[in-house]
Each structure stands twice: as structure tokens, then as C-alpha cells.
Design an enzyme around this catalytic site. Structure first.
Site, PDB file in Angstrom:
ATOM      1  N   THR A  18      12.340  -3.605  -6.865  1.00 37.32           N
ATOM      2  CA  THR A  18      12.616  -3.632  -5.481  1.00 37.32           C
ATOM      3  C   THR A  18      11.537  -3.888  -4.645  1.00 37.32           C
ATOM      4  O   THR A  18      11.811  -4.436  -3.560  1.00 37.32           O
ATOM      5  CB  THR A  18      12.664  -1.882  -5.361  1.00 37.32           C
ATOM      6  OG1 THR A  18      13.790  -1.344  -6.291  1.00 37.32           O
ATOM      7  CG2 THR A  18      13.117  -1.600  -3.950  1.00 37.32           C
ATOM      8  N   SER A 113       2.488   1.081  -4.836  1.00 41.49           N
ATOM      9  CA  SER A 113       2.902   1.863  -3.855  1.00 41.49           C
ATOM     10  C   SER A 113       2.766   3.524  -4.051  1.00 41.49           C
ATOM     11  O   SER A 113       1.410   3.653  -4.206  1.00 41.49           O
ATOM     12  CB  SER A 113       4.473   1.814  -3.782  1.00 41.49           C
ATOM     13  OG  SER A 113       4.825   2.352  -2.535  1.00 41.49           O
ATOM     14  N   HIS A 114       3.592   4.010  -4.016  1.00 38.77           N
ATOM     15  CA  HIS A 114       3.738   5.561  -4.234  1.00 38.77           C
ATOM     16  C   HIS A 114       3.497   6.093  -5.536  1.00 38.77           C
ATOM     17  O   HIS A 114       3.409   7.347  -5.901  1.00 38.77           O
ATOM     18  CB  HIS A 114       4.832   6.330  -3.570  1.00 38.77           C
ATOM     19  CG  HIS A 114       6.147   5.593  -4.360  1.00 38.77           C
ATOM     20  ND1 HIS A 114       6.352   4.298  -3.736  1.00 38.77           N
ATOM     21  CD2 HIS A 114       6.789   6.326  -5.065  1.00 38.77           C
ATOM     22  CE1 HIS A 114       7.574   4.299  -4.622  1.00 38.77           C
ATOM     23  NE2 HIS A 114       7.829   4.988  -5.188  1.00 38.77           N
ATOM     24  N   ASP A 278       1.575   6.645   2.106  1.00 40.82           N
ATOM     25  CA  ASP A 278       1.451   6.816   0.669  1.00 40.82           C
ATOM     26  C   ASP A 278       0.356   5.968   0.283  1.00 40.82           C
ATOM     27  O   ASP A 278      -0.529   5.732   0.863  1.00 40.82           O
ATOM     28  CB  ASP A 278       2.834   6.168   0.110  1.00 40.82           C
ATOM     29  CG  ASP A 278       3.199   4.794   0.416  1.00 40.82           C
ATOM     30  OD1 ASP A 278       2.367   4.411   1.402  1.00 40.82           O
ATOM     31  OD2 ASP A 278       3.714   4.039  -0.178  1.00 40.82           O
ATOM     32  N   ASP A 280      -0.055   2.703  -0.532  1.00 37.34           N
ATOM     33  CA  ASP A 280      -0.564   1.486   0.304  1.00 37.34           C
ATOM     34  C   ASP A 280      -0.178   1.564   1.692  1.00 37.34           C
ATOM     35  O   ASP A 280      -0.176   0.333   2.530  1.00 37.34           O
ATOM     36  CB  ASP A 280       0.402   0.182  -0.442  1.00 37.34           C
ATOM     37  CG  ASP A 280       1.974   0.287  -0.449  1.00 37.34           C
ATOM     38  OD1 ASP A 280       2.308   1.540  -0.440  1.00 37.34           O
ATOM     39  OD2 ASP A 280       2.551  -0.629  -0.410  1.00 37.34           O
ATOM     40  N   ASP A 282       2.613   2.116   3.712  1.00 36.08           N
ATOM     41  CA  ASP A 282       3.794   1.899   4.191  1.00 36.08           C
ATOM     42  C   ASP A 282       4.785   2.935   4.314  1.00 36.08           C
ATOM     43  O   ASP A 282       5.775   2.742   5.159  1.00 36.08           O
ATOM     44  CB  ASP A 282       4.571   0.545   3.621  1.00 36.08           C
ATOM     45  CG  ASP A 282       4.596   0.751   2.252  1.00 36.08           C
ATOM     46  OD1 ASP A 282       4.531   1.769   1.656  1.00 36.08           O
ATOM     47  OD2 ASP A 282       5.342  -0.127   1.490  1.00 36.08           O
ATOM     48  N   THR A 345      18.722  -1.364  -0.539  1.00 35.43           N
ATOM     49  CA  THR A 345      17.583  -0.714  -0.517  1.00 35.43           C
ATOM     50  C   THR A 345      16.577  -1.848  -0.822  1.00 35.43           C
ATOM     51  O   THR A 345      16.915  -2.681  -1.603  1.00 35.43           O
ATOM     52  CB  THR A 345      17.508   0.343  -1.647  1.00 35.43           C
ATOM     53  OG1 THR A 345      18.460   1.307  -1.321  1.00 35.43           O
ATOM     54  CG2 THR A 345      16.305   0.944  -1.869  1.00 35.43           C
ATOM     55  N   GLU A 365      15.678   5.825   3.831  1.00 32.67           N
ATOM     56  CA  GLU A 365      15.645   7.373   3.450  1.00 32.67           C
ATOM     57  C   GLU A 365      14.296   7.722   2.531  1.00 32.67           C
ATOM     58  O   GLU A 365      13.885   8.669   2.582  1.00 32.67           O
ATOM     59  CB  GLU A 365      16.721   7.898   2.769  1.00 32.67           C
ATOM     60  CG  GLU A 365      17.258   6.794   1.421  1.00 32.67           C
ATOM     61  CD  GLU A 365      16.347   6.929   0.349  1.00 32.67           C
ATOM     62  OE1 GLU A 365      15.772   8.164  -0.033  1.00 32.67           O
ATOM     63  OE2 GLU A 365      16.146   5.610  -0.174  1.00 32.67           O
ATOM     64  N   SER A 366      13.705   6.542   2.063  1.00 37.12           N
ATOM     65  CA  SER A 366      12.505   6.626   1.384  1.00 37.12           C
ATOM     66  C   SER A 366      11.354   6.488   2.044  1.00 37.12           C
ATOM     67  O   SER A 366      10.341   5.897   1.535  1.00 37.12           O
ATOM     68  CB  SER A 366      12.707   5.424   0.048  1.00 37.12           C
ATOM     69  OG  SER A 366      12.699   4.236   0.920  1.00 37.12           O
ATOM     70  N   LYS A 377       7.510  -2.026   6.200  1.00 38.31           N
ATOM     71  CA  LYS A 377       7.643  -0.779   6.680  1.00 38.31           C
ATOM     72  C   LYS A 377       5.912  -0.177   7.045  1.00 38.31           C
ATOM     73  O   LYS A 377       5.119  -0.710   6.474  1.00 38.31           O
ATOM     74  CB  LYS A 377       8.071   0.349   5.952  1.00 38.31           C
ATOM     75  CG  LYS A 377       7.914   0.414   4.677  1.00 38.31           C
ATOM     76  CD  LYS A 377       8.705   1.295   3.587  1.00 38.31           C
ATOM     77  CE  LYS A 377       8.336   1.498   2.314  1.00 38.31           C
ATOM     78  NZ  LYS A 377       8.900   0.568   1.371  1.00 38.31           N
TER      79      LYS A 377
HETATM   80  C1  G16 Z   1      10.151   0.156  -2.130  1.00 36.21           C
HETATM   81  C2  G16 Z   1      10.976  -0.788  -1.443  1.00 36.21           C
HETATM   82  C3  G16 Z   1      11.891   0.213  -0.533  1.00 36.21           C
HETATM   83  C4  G16 Z   1      12.615   1.293  -1.217  1.00 36.21           C
HETATM   84  C5  G16 Z   1      11.677   1.971  -1.942  1.00 36.21           C
HETATM   85  C6  G16 Z   1      12.288   2.699  -3.114  1.00 36.21           C
HETATM   86  O1  G16 Z   1       9.176   1.085  -1.323  1.00 36.21           O
HETATM   87  O2  G16 Z   1      10.271  -1.408  -0.358  1.00 36.21           O
HETATM   88  O3  G16 Z   1      12.662  -0.459   0.240  1.00 36.21           O
HETATM   89  O4  G16 Z   1      13.376   1.871  -0.500  1.00 36.21           O
HETATM   90  O5  G16 Z   1      10.712   1.053  -2.854  1.00 36.21           O
HETATM   91  O6  G16 Z   1      13.187   1.766  -4.108  1.00 36.21           O
HETATM   92  P1  G16 Z   1      13.757   2.493  -5.297  1.00 36.21           P
HETATM   93  O7  G16 Z   1      14.884   3.451  -4.878  1.00 36.21           O
HETATM   94  O8  G16 Z   1      14.476   1.176  -5.912  1.00 36.21           O
HETATM   95  O9  G16 Z   1      12.885   3.244  -6.263  1.00 36.21           O
HETATM   96  P2  G16 Z   1       7.854   1.295  -1.799  1.00 36.21           P
HETATM   97  O10 G16 Z   1       7.173   2.026  -0.702  1.00 36.21           O
HETATM   98  O11 G16 Z   1       7.743   1.785  -3.235  1.00 36.21           O
HETATM   99  O12 G16 Z   1       7.016  -0.331  -1.703  1.00 36.21           O
END
Ligand code: G16
Length: 544
Positions: A18, A113-114, A278, A280, A282, A345, A365-366, A377
Site C-alpha cells: 500500500t 510509517s506507524h 505517527d 513519519d 503523515d 485505500t 479512515e486510517s 497526507k
Molecule cells: C498507508 C497508506 C494509506 C493507507 C494505510 C493503511 O499509510 O498511505 O493510504 O490507508 O497505509 O493501509 P492498509 O489498510 O493497507 O494497511 P501509512 O501511514 O502506513 O503510509
């Protein structure tokens, strides 16, 4: 200094998910693993030679080593200039901002990320393109294809660059500029928000806030913006020092993981406003005193109040949300008479809509919200947006949200995650739900009747590209929904996400507890997907 050509062999698992390539640190530490992926980026991007790249990360374990490797590989691959954040730090939104400001070819962001960090945690590499946004699927597919046939990579044999001092250096023939990670981003925020008004609020003596940076990248940004520029009390930013393992925490701003903040905000002497971001930078979470704002509601409320904020006062072109995000924002868009787009997503799907000027705000939503100011974001942007609204309306977070529900109705919303599920069982669950698609429409479950059951497929309205299999939707005749989706960001087993949404127009029922309000839908989800049977779990691992 000489260029070394290293023979290598492809890894078969370098398919970006993703959001970039995300793996346990130990996977990235295998000889040639990082190098193969970086070389695959360089090899698959036409005309990258001589161009400018932006490079930084969220400060997690392996960030610093990876930066040195990438700098040397960039120099060996003929990149013209690399702008790197001092200390190797750049938040994802700041990277997007710097790419755009410098008209760079793109950027490499080192972050998972998170996801947790440290030697036993995760690491990740994201490639962003010249609009400042995540590479779209055709680009990540090309990188993946290259990674499957790569035979060699190039790296400069040179000493490490000092990334802890702002200044310009040469690495071979390439220019390296080590830059202040905050300055450009702060300037952009000042151009969008009414800093004077927010400063009045924060220094008025009757408003307090707490910002939890979760020992991740936003610490230096948040201190500079809230405490040094906007006059918030010292100590407003907690967990503000970036640490390689995020202090052992899970840098995901939700009610479960942002513990320090949640404890403060639900205590008796709670501050008026709470926020977290989080790994990074975003994502964001917004809290009022003893009050949680769902990300879906947050997007709807920012949209409804955008006219109060200088950067958006002239109106919005349109809005977009990811498919599993609640349709609260759709109702606002309808009232404003603007278009609302539903995308899969992944922030990358907003890029074309933003570039084509079809949308101004977008969110998921995330815990992700953003706008056309960059192509990612943006956690601190969302927090400043809320502060700007509060500074104008002089109401509490809870008052603002409740007034919104009163006007538009409430979309009760929750996401149930089942983590570390055996991938085979998770795939079986998906197949099981899919097998019912033809029999579900018209079927009744208590007060709910199924209107539609499908696998979400998106045709990009700008370039016509088609993305299939983006989540299973069960939509009921009253607009309530259950969505099943497999996460594309986890690194251990499969994560099944169940998204639940029910619309309640009656203000007398808006005070209900979310899980209680959704209890029938939760039971229907179990009946349709047999979650307990397929996962072997009695309850979700995380509820947001
Ligand atoms: C990433 C994507 C988001 C997505 C999220 C969750 O966020 O940039 O668009 O909503 O992952 O994705 P999944 O449901 O596939 O785990 P981030 O903050 O991890 O870069």
C-alpha cells in the site's frame, strides 16, 4: 573515489505494498537487499540522471545506515543533487513539500510509517515522484519488475557524509545538501493557516493543548511550530525526541497506541485539545477533552469548516475519501455542491485527482487527512487546521463535532483489525465472502437489507487506469456498510480489516457508544465472514 559495480541476485519479495516496500529490519539487513531495491528504483526511472532527489526518513533504526548507502548509490548512478534532511530526518509531508518546492525528480523516504521500529521492528522505503506524492502503481510495478531481474548495482566507494551538519558537500560529482528538515514545511504551513489567530488562542491562558509525537519524526517539527512559533507552553509537545525504536512504542496515533496522550486527555484535568502523529508524520489523531474524533468525521468537519481557514477560504474544488472511509464527508460535499470521489485505500490514488485540480481535501479512515498543498497526507497540517477552526469558532472539539452531527447526522464508524492471521486462512475468508456475492443482494439481516455486494474496482477518472480487488463491500439499503479488506502494510502474517458504518440521522441517538450502535452490523459481519472460524480469534486485536 571510484564506482564499484557489485554483482547481485534478485530477491523475489520486493513488491511495494500500500505504501512502499515494508519489511522487518532484518530482511533489509540482508546483504544487497536495500541496494537491490534502490538500484531497481534508479534503473526503472527514465531520465533520472543529473536530476535532484530528496532523501530522509523517520529516524527509525537503520535510517542512518540506509541514508549513507543511498547517497553513495545515488552518486554512482549519476544523480545530480540530493537534498537530505539534517540528522537523516524528514517527515513524509515535509519530503513532499521539499520535492515540490525544489521541482525535484522525486524523493526516497525511509519509513515503515506507524509500524514499530528497532532491530526487531520494521523498516521501509518509499519512492515519491515529482508531484511530491507516492509513486503510482505503474511506477511501483516497474520497480518491482526490475527488482526481479537485477544482476548488479553501483555504489561509490567513499567515506560517509556528515549528515548532522547543515551545509553543502560533494560526493563524487554529486552535490549533497544537508538541510534544515523543518524550515520549508513551516513556511508552507504559515501560508495556509492564520498563525496570528492560533497564537492568540494558544497564549490566551484559557486554552491548553498536548501534542504527542510518539518519539517519532514530528518531535522537532511540533516543537518548532507549536512551542517556538505559536507560543504554546513548553512541554506542550510530549515524546518529542525522535528515537530509533520510538521508545519501544508503536508509533500509530490511535486510542490504543497513543497511550500517554489518551491518559492525559481522558483525565480530570485534561487539556482542551490533544493530537498525535505517527512514525513519519503523515497520520494524525484529534482528541478533545475526554472526546475522540474519528478520522472520517475529522475529514467531514474540516471540509465543512474550510471557509474559516485562509488557505481554503475561496472554496473547495471537490473532496475525496478512500472507499472504506465513512461517507460523512459525502454529505458535506453534497451540501456544498462539490464532487466527492471514492478511491481505493492508499494515498497514491489521490495524486491524479489533486494534480487535475478535481479535489482540494482528501482523507482516509486510517488517520490520514490532507489537501492539495502537498501530495501526502499530513498530520501536523490536520492539527493546525483544527486549531485554526477552534481559534475562529472558540468552541470545544466536542461542541464542534456534536454541532456537525446535529446538522448532518452521525455516521457511526469503527474498524476492527485481526492481526497476524495465517495468510492462507485470511485468503479463504475473502473467498468465502466473495462466494456469497450473488446470493447476498436482497437478503435481510434484522433491519438491514443488502443492496449491493461486490469487490471494489476503481477506474481513475483522470488517466483511466483500473485497480481491481480493492476490498469487499456489503452495502445495505439505508447506506450502512460492512467492508472486508486485507491490509497492504503489515509485515507479519495477514491483517484482516473489517470496516463498519451505520448512519444515524436522529440526534437523540448520537450520544450512543459506537460499538453498541454498531452491534448489529458487527454480528452480521461475523455471520457473513465467519471471522472467528477463519482466524481462530474471539475478538479483534485492535478496534479503532
Ligand atoms: C498507508 C497508506 C494509506 C493507507 C494505510 C493503511 O499509510 O498511505 O493510504 O490507508 O497505509 O493501509 P492498509 O489498510 O493497507 O494497511 P501509512 O501511514 O502506513 O503510509
Amino acid at each position: 573515489m571510484s564506482i564499484q559495480v557489485v554483482l547481485t541476485q534478485p530477491f523475489t519479495d520486493q513488491k511495494p505494498g500500500t505504501s512502499g516496500l515494508r519489511k522487518p529490519v532484518r530482511v533489509f539487513q540482508q546483504p544487497n537487499y536495500l541496494e537491490n531495491f534502490i538500484q531497481s528504483i534508479f534503473d526503472s526511472q527514465e531520465g533520472i540522471g543529473g536530476k535532484t532527489l530528496v532523501l530522509g526518513g523517520d529516524g527509525r533504526y537503520y535510517n542512518r545506515q540506509a541514508i549513507q548507502t543511498i547517497l553513495k548509490m545515488a552518486a554512482a548512478n549519476g544523480i545530480g543533487r540530493v537534498l537530505v534532511g539534517c540528522g537523516g530526518l524528514l517527515s513524509t509531508p515535509a519530503t513532499s513539500c521539499i520535492i515540490r518546492e525544489n521541482k525535484a525528480y522525486g524523493g526516497i523516504i525511509l519509513s515503515a510509517s506507524h509500524n514499530p521500529g528497532g532491530p526487531d521492528g520494521d523498516f521501509g522505503v518509499k519512492f515519491n515522484i515529482s508531484n511530491g506524492g507516492p509513486a503510482p502503481e505503474k511506477v511501483t510495478e516497474a520497480i518491482y519488475a526490475r527488482s526481479r531481474e537485477i544482476q548488479r548495482y553501483q555504489i561509490l566507494q567513499a567515506a560517509d557524509v556528515n549528515i548532522d551538519r547543515i551545509g553543502s558537500f560533494k560526493l563524487g560529482t554529486m552535490d549533497v545538501e544537508v538541510m534544515d528538515p523543518v524550515a520549508s514545511y513551516l513556511k508552507l504551513m504559515e501560508s495556509l493557516f492564520d498563525f496570528d489567530r492560533i497564537k492568540d488562542l494558544l497564549t490566551s491562558g484559557n486554552f491548553s493543548m498536548c501534542m504527542d509525537s510518539m518519539h517519532a519524526v514530528t518531535g522537532p517539527y511540533a516543537k518548532r511550530i507549536f512551542e517556538e512559533t505559536l507560543g504554546a507552553q513548553p512541554g506542550t509537545v510530549i515524546n518529542g525526541e525522535p528515537l530509533e525504536d520510538f521508545g519501544g512504542g508503536h508509533p500509530d496515533p490511535n486510542l490504543v497506541y497513543a497511550k500517554a496522550l489518551v491518559e492525559k486527555m481522558f483525565a480530570d484535568e485534561a487539556p482542551d485539545f490533544g493530537a498525535a502523529s505517527d512514525g513519519d508524520g503523515d497520520r494524525n489523531m484529534i482528541l478533545g477533552r475526554k472526546f475522540f474524533v474519528t478520522p472520517s468525521d475529522s475529514l467531514a468537519i474540516l471540509t465543512a469548516n474550510a471557509h474559516l481557514v485562509p488557505g481554503y477560504k475561496d472554496g473547495l474544488k471537490g473532496v475525496a475519501r478512500s472507499m472504506p472511509t465513512s461517507s460523512a464527508v459525502d454529505r458535506v460535499a453534497q451540501k456544498l455542491g462539490i464532487d466527492c470521489y471514492e478511491t481505493p485505500t492508499g494515498w497514491k490514488f489521490f495524486g491524479n485527482l489533486l494534480d487535475a485540480d478535481k479535489v482540494t481535501l482528501c482523507g482516509e479512515e486510517s488517520f490520514g487527512t490532507g489537501s492539495n498543498h502537498i501530495r501526502e497526507k499530513d498530520g501536523l497540517w490536520a492539527i493546525l487546521f483544527w486549531l485554526n477552526i477552534i481559534a475562529v469558532r472558540r468552541q470545544s472539539v466536542e461542541e464542534i463535532v456534536k454541532a456537525h452531527w446535529q446538522e448532518y447526522g452521525r455516521n457511526f464508524y469503527s474498524r476492527h483489525d485481526y492481526e497476524e492471521v495465517d495468510p492462507t486462512r485470511a485468503a479463504e475468508l475473502v473467498e468465502y465472502v466473495r462466494s456469497q456475492f450473488s446470493s447476498l443482494p436482497g437478503r435481510q439481516f434484522g433491519k438491514y437489507t443488502v443492496a449491493l455486494a461486490d469487490d471494489f474496482c476503481y477506474t481513475d477518472p483522470v488517466d483511466g487506469s483500473v485497480s481491481k480487488n480493492q476490498g469487499l463491500r456489503i452495502v445495505f439499503t439505508d447506506g450502512s456498510r460492512i467492508v472486508f479488506r486485507l491490509s497492504g502494510t503489515g509485515t507479519k502474517g495477514a491483517t484482516i480489516r473489517v470496516y463498519l458504518e451505520s448512519y444515524e440521522p436522529d440526534a437523540n441517538k448520537h450520544h450512543l457508544d459506537t460499538q453498541l450502535a454498531l452491534k448489529h452490523l458487527i454480528a452480521i459481519a461475523e455471520e457473513i465472514a465467519q471471522i472467528k472460524k477463519f482466524t481462530g480469534m474471539d475478538a479483534p486485536t485492535v478496534i479503532t
